[in-house]
Design a protein around this motif. Structure first.
Motif, short mmCIF file in Angstrom:
data_model
loop_
_atom_site.label_atom_id
_atom_site.label_comp_id
_atom_site.label_asym_id
_atom_site.label_seq_id
_atom_site.Cartn_x
_atom_site.Cartn_y
_atom_site.Cartn_z
N VAL A 44 76.22 -7.52 61.01
CA VAL A 44 76.62 -6.78 62.21
C VAL A 44 77.51 -5.63 61.78
O VAL A 44 78.54 -5.83 61.14
CB VAL A 44 77.37 -7.70 63.20
N HIS A 76 76.62 -1.83 66.14
CA HIS A 76 75.97 -2.93 66.86
C HIS A 76 76.92 -3.65 67.81
O HIS A 76 76.56 -4.68 68.38
CB HIS A 76 75.40 -3.95 65.86
N GLN A 77 78.12 -3.14 68.00
CA GLN A 77 79.09 -3.86 68.83
C GLN A 77 78.91 -3.59 70.31
O GLN A 77 78.41 -2.55 70.72
CB GLN A 77 80.51 -3.58 68.38
N ALA A 93 79.66 -8.28 68.16
CA ALA A 93 78.26 -7.89 68.29
C ALA A 93 77.84 -7.87 69.75
O ALA A 93 78.26 -8.72 70.55
CB ALA A 93 77.37 -8.88 67.52
#
Length: 187
Positions: free
Chosen positions: A59, A63-64, A70
């Protein structure tokens, strides 16, 4: 997702990639496995012993969702892509028909998520599968899991519904053509 009565155990195709073999990207611009997607997941999926696969995904900050964690949709995508690759082992093309995801615990940014997926049953064009994402190691704590129903399709599904420019580019790639031909034996 419970397979219906009459569903059978999956069968690994004799020409399936060998256990441990890297499956490679099915399309370089795929968000899940393609190397050409700058912010993609870049999953590297390996064939298992049966009709199963493993993958790893780290991650990254892009991608947060919540700060430092995440995004749930990204985690779902990772599981979907991992289960979607199971078709390589049966030499069939399939698309997601239904996907149910359970989020067990948050996954922090910079965490390696170890994914595993397997086909649990097949009935006609329906392929039932399940996947798990574990934090830090293949035997680490479960963070996310999913069950899915995939539906087998012919390659025309993509050529009839995709955009012409991308279809032409994919069909100009010898690896894409080889893969499409390999699956023609199992419509």
């Amino acid at each position: 997702m419970t397979p219906p009565p009459g569903a059978v155990a999956p069968v690994r195709h004799p020409d399936a990639p060998a256990p441990g073999e890297l499956l490679g990207s099915h399309y370089q611009h795929c968000f899940g496995c393609g190397g050409a997607q700058e912010h993609g997941l870049h999953l590297e999926i390996r064939a298992g012993q049966g009709v199963d696969v493993t993958a790893e995904f780290t991650v990254r900050p892009v991608h947060q969702g919540a700060p430092g964690l995440a995004h749930g949709g990204v985690l779902t995508t990772a599981l979907d892509e991992t289960m979607g690759s199971l078709g390589w082992l049966m030499q069939t093309i399939a698309v997601t028909g239904r996907l149910e995801t359970d989020f067990v615990r948050p996954v922090p940014v910079d965490t390696a998520l170890h994914l595993s997926a397997a086909v649990t049953a097949v009935r006609g064009r329906k392929i039932f599968s399940s996947a798990t994402g574990r934090i830090g190691a293949p035997d680490g704590p479960v963070a996310v899991r999913a069950d899915a129903l995939f539906i087998t399709v012919k390659v025309e599904h993509f050529t009839e519904h995709g955009r012409d420019e991308e279809i032409k580019a994919a069909m100009a790639d010898p690896d894409q053509v080889r893969r499409a031909r390999a699956f023609e034996v199992n419509p």
